[in-house]
Design a protein around this motif. Structure first.
Motif, PDB file in Angstrom:
ATOM      1  N   LEU A  85       0.849  -1.192   0.000  1.00 58.28           N
ATOM      2  CA  LEU A  85       0.000   0.000   0.000  1.00 58.28           C
ATOM      3  C   LEU A  85       0.884   1.240   0.000  1.00 58.28           C
ATOM      4  CD1 LEU A  85      -3.130   0.882   1.954  1.00 58.28           C
ATOM      5  CD2 LEU A  85      -1.090   2.180   2.507  1.00 58.28           C
ATOM      6  N   THR A  86       0.492   2.229  -0.789  1.00 59.24           N
ATOM      7  CA  THR A  86       1.138   3.538  -0.718  1.00 59.24           C
ATOM      8  C   THR A  86       0.090   4.558  -0.291  1.00 59.24           C
ATOM      9  OG1 THR A  86       0.703   4.034  -3.055  1.00 59.24           O
ATOM     10  CG2 THR A  86       2.789   2.964  -2.541  1.00 59.24           C
ATOM     11  N   HIS A  87       0.512   5.483   0.561  1.00 64.19           N
ATOM     12  CA  HIS A  87      -0.371   6.529   1.096  1.00 64.19           C
ATOM     13  C   HIS A  87       0.216   7.849   0.624  1.00 64.19           C
ATOM     14  CE1 HIS A  87      -2.439   8.141   5.035  1.00 64.19           C
ATOM     15  NE2 HIS A  87      -3.154   8.389   3.966  1.00 64.19           N
ATOM     16  N   SER A  88      -0.526   8.580  -0.171  1.00 65.20           N
ATOM     17  CA  SER A  88       0.047   9.764  -0.808  1.00 65.20           C
ATOM     18  C   SER A  88      -0.950  10.914  -0.804  1.00 65.20           C
ATOM     19  CB  SER A  88       0.463   9.436  -2.245  1.00 65.20           C
ATOM     20  OG  SER A  88      -0.672   9.054  -3.002  1.00 65.20           O
ATOM     21  N   THR A  89      -0.421  12.102  -1.103  1.00 67.98           N
ATOM     22  CA  THR A  89      -1.286  13.279  -1.255  1.00 67.98           C
ATOM     23  C   THR A  89      -0.927  14.012  -2.538  1.00 67.98           C
ATOM     24  OG1 THR A  89       0.264  14.554   0.101  1.00 67.98           O
ATOM     25  CG2 THR A  89      -1.699  13.720   1.195  1.00 67.98           C
ATOM     26  N   PHE A  90      -1.910  14.690  -3.087  1.00 67.15           N
ATOM     27  CA  PHE A  90      -1.710  15.616  -4.211  1.00 67.15           C
ATOM     28  C   PHE A  90      -2.266  16.959  -3.750  1.00 67.15           C
ATOM     29  CE2 PHE A  90      -0.336  12.879  -7.711  1.00 67.15           C
ATOM     30  CZ  PHE A  90      -0.536  11.638  -7.146  1.00 67.15           C
ATOM     31  N   LYS A  91      -1.360  17.931  -3.557  1.00 72.00           N
ATOM     32  CA  LYS A  91      -1.764  19.234  -3.024  1.00 72.00           C
ATOM     33  C   LYS A  91      -1.467  20.317  -4.033  1.00 72.00           C
ATOM     34  CE  LYS A  91      -1.002  18.312   1.878  1.00 72.00           C
ATOM     35  NZ  LYS A  91      -0.137  18.498   3.028  1.00 72.00           N
ATOM     36  N   SER A  92      -2.241  21.399  -3.982  1.00 72.20           N
ATOM     37  CA  SER A  92      -2.017  22.516  -4.899  1.00 72.20           C
ATOM     38  C   SER A  92      -0.625  23.097  -4.682  1.00 72.20           C
ATOM     39  CB  SER A  92      -3.043  23.615  -4.652  1.00 72.20           C
ATOM     40  OG  SER A  92      -4.325  23.099  -4.775  1.00 72.20           O
ATOM     41  N   ARG A  93       0.050  23.348  -5.794  1.00 75.76           N
ATOM     42  CA  ARG A  93       1.403  23.888  -5.746  1.00 75.76           C
ATOM     43  C   ARG A  93       1.408  25.288  -5.118  1.00 75.76           C
ATOM     44  NH1 ARG A  93       5.661  21.757  -8.216  1.00 75.76           N
ATOM     45  NH2 ARG A  93       4.444  20.323  -9.470  1.00 75.76           N
ATOM     46  N   ASP A  94       0.340  26.053  -5.385  1.00 77.84           N
ATOM     47  CA  ASP A  94       0.299  27.441  -4.894  1.00 77.84           C
ATOM     48  C   ASP A  94      -0.378  27.562  -3.526  1.00 77.84           C
ATOM     49  OD1 ASP A  94      -2.351  27.017  -5.390  1.00 77.84           O
ATOM     50  OD2 ASP A  94      -2.543  28.518  -6.975  1.00 77.84           O
ATOM     51  N   GLY A  95      -0.666  26.419  -2.897  1.00 80.72           N
ATOM     52  CA  GLY A  95      -1.239  26.462  -1.554  1.00 80.72           C
ATOM     53  C   GLY A  95      -2.739  26.707  -1.529  1.00 80.72           C
ATOM     54  N   SER A  96      -3.378  26.816  -2.693  1.00 87.37           N
ATOM     55  CA  SER A  96      -4.828  27.032  -2.713  1.00 87.37           C
ATOM     56  C   SER A  96      -5.547  25.745  -2.304  1.00 87.37           C
ATOM     57  CB  SER A  96      -5.265  27.496  -4.100  1.00 87.37           C
ATOM     58  OG  SER A  96      -4.943  26.526  -5.061  1.00 87.37           O
ATOM     59  N   PRO A  97      -6.815  25.849  -1.891  1.00 90.72           N
ATOM     60  CA  PRO A  97      -7.546  24.659  -1.450  1.00 90.72           C
ATOM     61  C   PRO A  97      -7.693  23.641  -2.589  1.00 90.72           C
ATOM     62  CG  PRO A  97      -8.778  26.669  -0.966  1.00 90.72           C
ATOM     63  CD  PRO A  97      -7.631  27.054  -1.828  1.00 90.72           C
ATOM     64  N   GLY A  98      -8.087  22.455  -2.227  1.00 96.11           N
ATOM     65  CA  GLY A  98      -8.247  21.403  -3.227  1.00 96.11           C
ATOM     66  C   GLY A  98      -7.215  20.325  -3.002  1.00 96.11           C
ATOM     67  N   GLY A  99      -7.149  19.413  -3.939  1.00 95.98           N
ATOM     68  CA  GLY A  99      -6.236  18.291  -3.802  1.00 95.98           C
ATOM     69  C   GLY A  99      -6.913  17.114  -3.122  1.00 95.98           C
ATOM     70  N   PHE A 100      -6.166  16.027  -3.019  1.00 93.25           N
ATOM     71  CA  PHE A 100      -6.783  14.803  -2.500  1.00 93.25           C
ATOM     72  C   PHE A 100      -5.747  13.895  -1.864  1.00 93.25           C
ATOM     73  CE2 PHE A 100      -5.720  14.276  -6.963  1.00 93.25           C
ATOM     74  CZ  PHE A 100      -5.125  13.033  -7.026  1.00 93.25           C
ATOM     75  N   VAL A 101      -6.258  12.997  -1.034  1.00 92.39           N
ATOM     76  CA  VAL A 101      -5.433  11.958  -0.422  1.00 92.39           C
ATOM     77  C   VAL A 101      -5.753  10.646  -1.132  1.00 92.39           C
ATOM     78  CG1 VAL A 101      -7.132  11.648   1.409  1.00 92.39           C
ATOM     79  CG2 VAL A 101      -4.820  10.834   1.762  1.00 92.39           C
ATOM     80  N   LEU A 102      -4.754   9.816  -1.286  1.00 89.74           N
ATOM     81  CA  LEU A 102      -4.870   8.612  -2.111  1.00 89.74           C
ATOM     82  C   LEU A 102      -4.201   7.439  -1.411  1.00 89.74           C
ATOM     83  CD1 LEU A 102      -5.297   7.240  -4.999  1.00 89.74           C
ATOM     84  CD2 LEU A 102      -3.057   8.192  -5.589  1.00 89.74           C
ATOM     85  N   MET A 103      -4.875   6.294  -1.426  1.00 94.86           N
ATOM     86  CA  MET A 103      -4.204   5.048  -1.060  1.00 94.86           C
ATOM     87  C   MET A 103      -4.297   4.108  -2.252  1.00 94.86           C
ATOM     88  SD  MET A 103      -4.945   4.139   2.911  1.00 94.86           S
ATOM     89  CE  MET A 103      -5.152   5.390   4.193  1.00 94.86           C
ATOM     90  N   ASP A 104      -3.148   3.604  -2.676  1.00102.97           N
ATOM     91  CA  ASP A 104      -3.071   2.609  -3.739  1.00102.97           C
ATOM     92  C   ASP A 104      -2.678   1.277  -3.127  1.00102.97           C
ATOM     93  OD1 ASP A 104      -3.254   3.946  -6.524  1.00102.97           O
ATOM     94  OD2 ASP A 104      -1.880   5.272  -5.455  1.00102.97           O
ATOM     95  N   VAL A 105      -3.324   0.224  -3.567  1.00103.03           N
ATOM     96  CA  VAL A 105      -2.965  -1.131  -3.128  1.00103.03           C
ATOM     97  C   VAL A 105      -2.524  -1.916  -4.362  1.00103.03           C
ATOM     98  CG1 VAL A 105      -3.782  -3.273  -2.072  1.00103.03           C
ATOM     99  CG2 VAL A 105      -4.606  -1.072  -1.212  1.00103.03           C
ATOM    100  N   PHE A 106      -1.372  -2.552  -4.263  1.00105.21           N
ATOM    101  CA  PHE A 106      -0.842  -3.357  -5.367  1.00105.21           C
ATOM    102  C   PHE A 106      -0.625  -4.790  -4.904  1.00105.21           C
ATOM    103  CE2 PHE A 106       0.760   0.969  -6.045  1.00105.21           C
ATOM    104  CZ  PHE A 106       0.464   1.191  -7.371  1.00105.21           C
ATOM    105  N   ARG A 107      -0.823  -5.724  -5.805  1.00108.84           N
ATOM    106  CA  ARG A 107      -0.372  -7.106  -5.575  1.00108.84           C
ATOM    107  C   ARG A 107       0.828  -7.343  -6.457  1.00108.84           C
ATOM    108  NH1 ARG A 107      -1.740 -12.228  -7.651  1.00108.84           N
ATOM    109  NH2 ARG A 107      -3.368 -11.311  -8.948  1.00108.84           N
ATOM    110  N   LEU A 108       1.844  -7.964  -5.895  1.00110.52           N
ATOM    111  CA  LEU A 108       3.056  -8.272  -6.657  1.00110.52           C
ATOM    112  C   LEU A 108       3.193  -9.781  -6.826  1.00110.52           C
ATOM    113  CD1 LEU A 108       3.940  -5.767  -4.427  1.00110.52           C
ATOM    114  CD2 LEU A 108       5.842  -5.741  -6.053  1.00110.52           C
TER     115      LEU A 108
END
Lengths: 134, 125
Positions: A85-108
């Motif tokens: 599992l990876t736990h990540s965020t995507f945030k606005s570069r300029d600090g404005s509101p928005g963006g999201f949190v993401l969890m990805d699950v992979f099987r290897l």
């Protein structure tokens, strides 16, 4: 319920996931990410993306072109046997509101990514506690 | 694997059982630290009492559709990837809950959830 208890496999896959995270969240390199994806099948559970390596590389190429206004950060990798599992965020570069949190699950399998699920959620505008979502 | 990891695995499978299979809030409560429970879900304040107050109405009516896809334990982190009934009782949600375990108790919680969307291909979400 899925249970796996293989310390050796966990550490092998943890090393691979470090490289996967670098390609996905740091370098935004779809081809490099593709090098970790199995050629023999990549079962895709994200409903926006068809199965297979070619489809995910093509999807990521478009995605990465469209998210220049966001900063991706991978916060942690959790590995247990053949599941990661990876736990990540995507945030606005300029600090404005928005963006999201993401969890990805992979099987290897045999050192390659063979299956993927993900769950993402937009950041809230207000929170009942003082902590970030990651 | 260290003995603490083994212990956390045993413990965490009981947590998954309580939350998603038995759907028993009081049983889940036994695993949550009384001293510290750092909450990252933005809808819920910190602390055990707030977590239980949030869960009680949600889990009041058992969800026979609840499906646990994965349980991961990696050192002091435990993850449950599941699909559950949404609060509207009609649609389904994908949910991933992540907990930090300290001294045999859950002390921190993160999650993400999103509605299950229609699929362009036959795999379940």
């Amino acid at each position: 319920m899925y249970v796996c208890e293989h310390a050796e496999l966990t550490e092998k896959n943890r090393a691979i996931m470090g490289e996967v995270v670098q390609a996905l969240f740091v370098e935004h390199d779809p081809v490099k990410f593709g090098s970790f994806v199995s050629d023999e099948g990549y079962i895709q559970h994200n409903p926006d993306i068809p199965d297979g390596k070619e489809a995910i590389v093509e999807y990521l190429s478009r995605l990465f072109k469209g998210i220049g206004h966001l900063v991706a950060t991978a916060h942690r990798i959790v590995v247990d046997g053949d599941i990661a599992l990876t736990h990540s965020t995507f945030k606005s570069r300029d600090g404005s509101p928005g963006g999201f949190v993401l969890m990805d699950v992979f099987r290897l399998r045999d050192g390659k990514l063979v299956e993927h699920w993900d769950v993402s959620q937009p950041f809230p505008t207000e929170a009942a506690n003082a902590h970030p979502m990651v | 694997m260290t003995s603490s990891a083994r212990t956390n695995r045993e413990l965490f499978h009981e947590v998954a059982q309580a939350l998603f299979i038995d759907q028993d809030v009081d049983r889940f409560a036994e695993f949550v630290s009384d001293e510290t429970y750092i909450q990252h879900n933005p809808a819920i304040p910190d602390g055990k009492d707030a977590a239980l107050a949030f869960l009680r109405p949600v889990m009041e009516h058992k969800d026979p559709s609840a499906l646990v896809r994965h349980v991961l334990v990696d050192g002091d982190i435990g993850v449950i990837h599941a699909q559950v009934r949404a609060l509207d009782g009609l649609s389904q949600m994908n949910i991933i809950d992540m907990f930090r375990i300290s001294d045999g108790k859950l002390v921190e919680h993160w999650d993400v959830m999103a509605p299950v969307k229609a699929h362009i291909h036959p795999h379940q979400a």
